[in-house]
Design a protein around this motif. Structure first.
Motif, PDB file in Angstrom:
ATOM      1  N   TYR A 167       0.230   6.028  -1.288  1.00 47.55           N
ATOM      2  CA  TYR A 167       0.624   4.784  -1.937  1.00 47.55           C
ATOM      3  C   TYR A 167       1.420   3.935  -0.955  1.00 47.55           C
ATOM      4  O   TYR A 167       2.384   4.401  -0.342  1.00 47.55           O
ATOM      5  N   PRO A 169       3.808   0.910  -0.938  1.00 47.11           N
ATOM      6  CA  PRO A 169       4.567   0.115  -1.914  1.00 47.11           C
ATOM      7  C   PRO A 169       4.592  -1.380  -1.631  1.00 47.11           C
ATOM      8  O   PRO A 169       4.593  -2.198  -2.538  1.00 47.11           O
ATOM      9  N   ASP A 172       1.298  -2.632  -2.877  1.00 45.26           N
ATOM     10  CA  ASP A 172       0.899  -2.008  -4.142  1.00 45.26           C
ATOM     11  C   ASP A 172      -0.559  -1.541  -4.100  1.00 45.26           C
ATOM     12  O   ASP A 172      -1.376  -1.867  -4.971  1.00 45.26           O
TER      13      ASP A 172
END
Length: 637
Positions: A167, A169, A172
């Motif tokens: 992931y 951040p 996203d």
């Protein structure tokens, strides 16, 4: 399309005519390339390899999930009937594909067929939609492999670090290196050659079928031991009614998408007239049989309301104490996804190649590698694009867009069958090299028109017998000439009636399905619109069933292949089913697809239209074209 200027050979204006111009079954451009020694696709595929491609591309991991979701929400114990009816609906499209594939065995599938029967505009939109479908479809399949593969490493997030999802951040985004690597591996395999990739797919598909046979045999034994408890529920065979079972049909229909990929390999089949229809028919039949048997067994093992919607087959075995079977079923899901991934990337380079051959895309995509005899450049572009999409995007939200291309293709193929049977193209394009032969031959052929000018629309009616050199028969026997002119007038009327009837069928179906799928309409407007659509649809169908089909339909394309039965009823039913499914895909899906199609319209307007191989072509009647070719060959010799 009328012959402009009654045989003058002048070019047509591009405006609407460019959208309606049609190419030949065997284009002269392709023949010229072959004669010049350009690399061609390798003819390596037999009917067994076609079945492997068709079954492998159709049976994805969805069947391992669909049986639970559809049984719980729609069909219940009648799940088998949902798969059966959906299989029959898929067979309607398969029949249409089978005839066109045997008549027009060239790469491009539905794009190629619509270019021959409907026109350049429809062909471009179909090809452009299929490009989107195969790119997103391949990416979505690759994204689905990594979580299933992780189960063999200990859990959902147990893949090696360099393959695990990460992931990010700041933007996203969840990147999936495993999905991208798998796409690139499949791309490399496809670049090796059609024989190598089809052999690998046949092996993977065979292993997947073995897993499904394991579910059927072992699951069936458990059902006999337990008394088929899933069919003893109090709610009966149709817990959600017949309408629920039919709603399940609409859902499981998409499990049959994939057999059409066989048609895209037409140029690589050893005996396309025999093997393409057989491969398509056998693929749909095998998939339908496997789906029905699996659904019968899984529903019999546990009550439908107790099924796990995510892992129905694995959970059914676990409930009977067979925990180890979970790994067998998971292996089947991974194999099914890998085979589907191969099937998703395989056709797109061939569609790009067909569009580039026709001048609608840059010639870069039409290059065929001399060693592997596959479109390597197009395959690499396709694979890299799908890999980037699979790496960065969660394409699950775009999954509805995958179905649009196939359903549009199914619809246009059925319409093409109606056109082929009732109003087949009666003109063929001639390249610039033969334009000088048109005017002299026109004066030979048009001697009969000097006394009495025929209507402009009569140009193009097949009149092989009466248009012999000098037309001596018409001069010496005026009664025969009168009968021939009467035949031409009647034939013209028949073609016009057929054209309007096909348009009526399509318009009525669109009105009917749109009205039936709109829940916000007032009741009186709902019934009025549905009734009007039904009347228009049935009127066109009755006229088509009453008038005769075109006499030259059997000589169109490559004769002697498969013939679609029950025309016009079978293709009309195919149009009705697929239009209904298209209408019900949802507004969000159509907004995304419309944006992609709008981009395609711009690409066509600014590139494809002006670079089309038909730009400088002049259309002449079939009989005259044969004479022009014969005369030009004689002069060349």
């Amino acid at each position: 399309m009328g012959f402009q200027g009654s045989g003058s050979g002048k070019e047509r204006p591009w405006r609407i005519q460019s959208l309606m111009r049609r190419k030949q079954v065997d284009s002269l451009l392709d023949r010229a390339k072959t004669d010049a020694g350009a690399s061609q696709l390798a003819k390596e595929l037999s009917v067994f390899q076609l079945i492997g491609i068709g079954v492998g591309s159709t049976i994805g991991a969805g069947v391992y999930v669909l049986v639970g979701t559809v049984a719980r929400e729609h069909s219940g114990p009648s799940l088998m009937l949902s798969f059966l009816i959906a299989g029959i609906a898929a067979a309607l499209a398969a029949f249409c594909y089978a005839e066109l594939a045997s008549r027009c065995p060239s790469a491009g599938s539905a794009y190629h067929y619509s270019y021959i029967c409907v026109g350049e505009g429809a062909a471009w939109l179909i090809g452009w939609a299929l490009i989107l479908e195969y790119t997103i479809g391949g990416s979505a399949v690759a994204r689905g492999i990594s979580p299933n593969l992780a189960l063999f490493f200990g859990g959902p997030n147990s893949l090696p670090v360099f393959l695990s999802r990460v992931y990010i951040p700041g933007i996203d985004v969840v990147v999936d290196p495993c999905a991208a690597v798998l796409v690139l591996l499949v791309t490399g395999l496809l670049c090796l050659g059609i024989k190598e990739s089809s052999s690998v797919q046949a092996v993977v598909t065979s292993l997947n079928v073995c897993v499904m046979l394991f579910v059927i045999i072992v699951g069936g034994y458990i059902c006999f031991q337990s008394g088929w408890v899933g069919y003893s529920v109090a709610s009966g065979f149709f817990p959600h009614g017949v309408n629920g079972m039919l709603a399940g049909c609409a859902t499981v229909f998409f499990a049959y998408i994939g057999f059409d990929i066989i048609a895209s390999t037409a140029e690589e089949v050893k005996n396309p007239h025999r093997d393409l229809p057989l491969g398509i028919a056998m693929s749909v039949s095998i998939c339908c049989l496997l789906y029905m048997m699996v659904s019968i067994v899984v529903v019999g093992m546990v009550p439908y309301f107790s099924m796990d919607p995510d892992t129905p087959i694995s959970s059914a075995f676990v409930e009977h104490g067979m925990h180890w079977a979970m790994y067998v079923v998971s292996a089947g899901a991974v194999l099914a996804l890998c085979s589907t991934l191969l099937g998703s990337i395989l056709p797109q380079p061939r569609i790009l190649m067909a569009m580039a051959r026709d001048g609608l895309l840059p010639s870069f995509f039409s290059d065929v590698n001399e060693h592997s005899q596959v479109p390597v450049k197009g395959t690499i572009i396709t694979g890299v694009s799908a890999a980037i999409l699979a790496f960065f995007m969660d394409v699950s939200q775009l999954s509805g867009m995958v179905s649009v291309g196939t359903l549009l293709a199914f619809t246009i193929v059925a319409i093409s069958i109606l056109i082929l049977r009732y109003i087949p193209p009666d003109e063929v394009p001639l390249p610039p090299s033969l334009h000088q032969s048109i005017e002299p031959l026109y004066f030979i052929f048009s001697g009969e028109e000097n006394d009495k000018e025929l209507p402009k629309d009569l140009i193009g009616v097949n009149d092989n017998e009466t248009q012999s050199s000098g037309d001596v028969t018409s001069i010496d026997y005026p009664l025969l000439r009168k009968d021939n002119n009467l035949y031409k007038v009647n034939e013209l009327k028949r073609r016009k009636h057929a054209a309007w009837s096909i348009a009526s069928v399509c318009t009525g179906i669109l009105i009917l399905t749109s009205s039936a799928s709109t829940s916000s309409l007032p009741e009186y407007l709902f019934y009025s619109a549905c009734s009007f659509g039904t009347l228009v649809f049935l009127a066109g169908l009755l006229v088509l069933s009453w008038i005769e089909q075109d006499g030259d339909r059997h000589s169109f394309g490559h004769a002697g292949g498969f013939i679609c039965p029950l025309v016009p009823f079978l293709p009309v039913c195919c149009i009705l089913i697929n239009t209904y499914l298209l209408i019900n895909l949802g507004a969000d899906t159509w907004l995304r697809v419309s944006a992609w199609l709008l981009i395609g319209v711009l690409v066509y307007a600014f590139y494809g239209r002006s670079h089309s191989s038909l730009t400088d072509m002049v259309y002449v009647p079939v009989a005259r074209a044969h004479e022009i070719h014969r005369k030009s060959t004689g002069h060349a010799v």
